[in-house]
Design an enzyme around this catalytic site. Sequence first.
Site, PDB file in Angstrom:
ATOM      1  N   GLU A  89       8.742  -8.486  10.205  1.00 51.67           N
ATOM      2  CA  GLU A  89       7.635  -7.616   9.824  1.00 51.67           C
ATOM      3  C   GLU A  89       6.282  -8.278  10.019  1.00 51.67           C
ATOM      4  OE1 GLU A  89       6.351  -4.458   6.331  1.00 51.67           O
ATOM      5  OE2 GLU A  89       7.913  -5.921   5.923  1.00 51.67           O
ATOM      6  N   HIS A  95       1.162  -8.240  10.351  1.00 50.03           N
ATOM      7  CA  HIS A  95       1.315  -7.580   9.055  1.00 50.03           C
ATOM      8  C   HIS A  95      -0.097  -7.253   8.564  1.00 50.03           C
ATOM      9  CE1 HIS A  95       2.552  -6.952   4.781  1.00 50.03           C
ATOM     10  NE2 HIS A  95       3.480  -6.265   5.424  1.00 50.03           N
ATOM     11  N   HIS A 128       1.706  -2.153  11.571  1.00 46.63           N
ATOM     12  CA  HIS A 128       0.645  -2.744  10.754  1.00 46.63           C
ATOM     13  C   HIS A 128      -0.584  -3.143  11.573  1.00 46.63           C
ATOM     14  CE1 HIS A 128       2.257  -3.190   6.654  1.00 46.63           C
ATOM     15  NE2 HIS A 128       3.443  -3.305   7.212  1.00 46.63           N
ATOM     16  N   ASP A 144      13.670  -3.208   2.910  1.00 43.25           N
ATOM     17  CA  ASP A 144      13.262  -4.524   2.419  1.00 43.25           C
ATOM     18  C   ASP A 144      14.182  -5.088   1.343  1.00 43.25           C
ATOM     19  OD1 ASP A 144      10.753  -5.631   3.613  1.00 43.25           O
ATOM     20  OD2 ASP A 144       9.995  -3.649   3.152  1.00 43.25           O
ATOM     21  N   HIS A 164      13.514   0.468   8.560  1.00 40.58           N
ATOM     22  CA  HIS A 164      12.787  -0.492   7.717  1.00 40.58           C
ATOM     23  C   HIS A 164      13.278  -0.451   6.285  1.00 40.58           C
ATOM     24  CE1 HIS A 164       9.465  -3.378   7.551  1.00 40.58           C
ATOM     25  NE2 HIS A 164       9.390  -3.031   6.279  1.00 40.58           N
ATOM     26  N   HIS A 180       7.660   1.928  10.430  1.00 43.37           N
ATOM     27  CA  HIS A 180       7.467   2.550   9.110  1.00 43.37           C
ATOM     28  C   HIS A 180       5.995   2.942   8.957  1.00 43.37           C
ATOM     29  CE1 HIS A 180       6.687  -1.717   8.643  1.00 43.37           C
ATOM     30  NE2 HIS A 180       6.245  -1.589   7.398  1.00 43.37           N
ATOM     31  N   ASP A 183      10.965   2.298   4.165  1.00 45.86           N
ATOM     32  CA  ASP A 183      10.312   1.167   3.482  1.00 45.86           C
ATOM     33  C   ASP A 183      10.853   0.962   2.076  1.00 45.86           C
ATOM     34  OD1 ASP A 183       8.662  -1.021   3.322  1.00 45.86           O
ATOM     35  OD2 ASP A 183       6.791   0.066   3.506  1.00 45.86           O
TER      36      ASP A 183
END
Length: 475
Positions: free
Chosen positions: A223, A250, A291, A117, A115, A312, A385
């Site tokens: 995600e 999410h 999530h 971003d 993960h 993550h 992350d």
Amino acid sequence: MKSMKGLSNNRRQGNVAPQRSKHRTFSPRDDAQEYRARFILKFIFYLGLAATAAFYIAREWGNNRGIYAQLWSLHTHYALLTRVNPANEKMLFSVETSLDRAYRLLKFAPIIDTHNDLPFKVELLTGGGNLSAMDLYNLPKEWYQTDIVRLKQGRVGALFYSAYVDCYNYTWQTDNLKKTLEQIDLVKRIIAKYPHEFEFATSTTDIKRITSTGKIASLIGLEGGHQIDASMGTLRMMYDLGVRYMTLTHSCATAWADSSNPPFVHDGLGPDGAKFIYEMNRLGIMVDLSHVSHKVMDQTIRTSAAPVIFSHSSVFAITNHTRNVPDDILQLVKEKDGVVMINFYKEYVRGVEDVGDAVGMGRVVEHMLHVKNLIGARHLGMGADYDGDIVPVDGLEDVSKYPILIASLLEHGFTDDEIVGVTGGNLLRVFEKVEKVAHAMQQAHKPIEEMGMDVAKRCPDTQPERRAGLTNKGC
């Protein structure tokens, strides 16, 4: 040519037979026979010599294989030290530190992080993903936690870039799908701009091949399930575009699953949730539970035909956060042979005694030790992350710091084999199982013909929502 009989008569008559000299007087047949005889004798001699040598080598290896293994370790250690920093050649005969050992292991088992971003951060800071004026070798450290130089320093071999867009109430009209496609496009443009550093990957075979060349294998994860807009057809198209995992939600519920954040709309998976999980299994998209609510974690692991991942996440027993994984779910992860990729975000790993921003790398190690002690190190990995607009723990500020974490794990009792799993081997094992399940299902089953769920959409009904740009022009 004289006969043997004629030669005997010459001897009886007192004649002297021809003498052997360098000018040979033997017949071709005699010469060939002598050559064969000599060849056979030499062959037997050397075969015996080789067999004797093999016997003694085998016996010595059996008695001293530990010494030979240490010598090989010393050889690879020397090669790594001189490759990383020639000035360290004098360290060849010194004691190997935990950091030296980490670098030695990472040479053969580089980091796979599930993960990152960076695309989100690039889009956020450039106002649309404009790469033309950016140098991804050296990005400003005050803004970015990822760039090519630091990826190399961190010994990263493969990276799942997150294609992420904000989520809202799933009944609202949004442009999430358009923005998701733009994120995927941005990932592919990053890879295309730096072809000597990155290569696009969609399989475990790709990852192994690309990392062996020294490039960074670059993959895509979605995600949030809101990014397919409850559409089975869109899910299939995402696979064709290269998406290889999808987080089911999410921070808000989708039309078919609850997020870790309330309100809980479906009390877990919705009635159509199992269909989406089935189609992900059939396609070969890893099911990510990072999530989702605890009920969705439980129901999905029991529903999925393939192992699941937490791309993550961290441990609920240490940090009481709804995003983290409870111990009973960890036991299910073990039963399904899944993997939890530990997050480096302060809020997801802090301890009860941590005050303010004082959260160190030791907390990440504590989460990893908890998973190892409860269900085994084979279910551990890293999903840091980075660049997700987060504050990582002190000591793990950016992607260059992975070797420091590996060194700390070694100091806390992780074996070399366990480290090879944590750096990426465990994720590869799960990914390969997902691929095998998909292959078997594709042989036995056809795609679900449903196009998805028909969700009645409405315009956001408050002025602030409209000002935030959450609506289509038709609203």
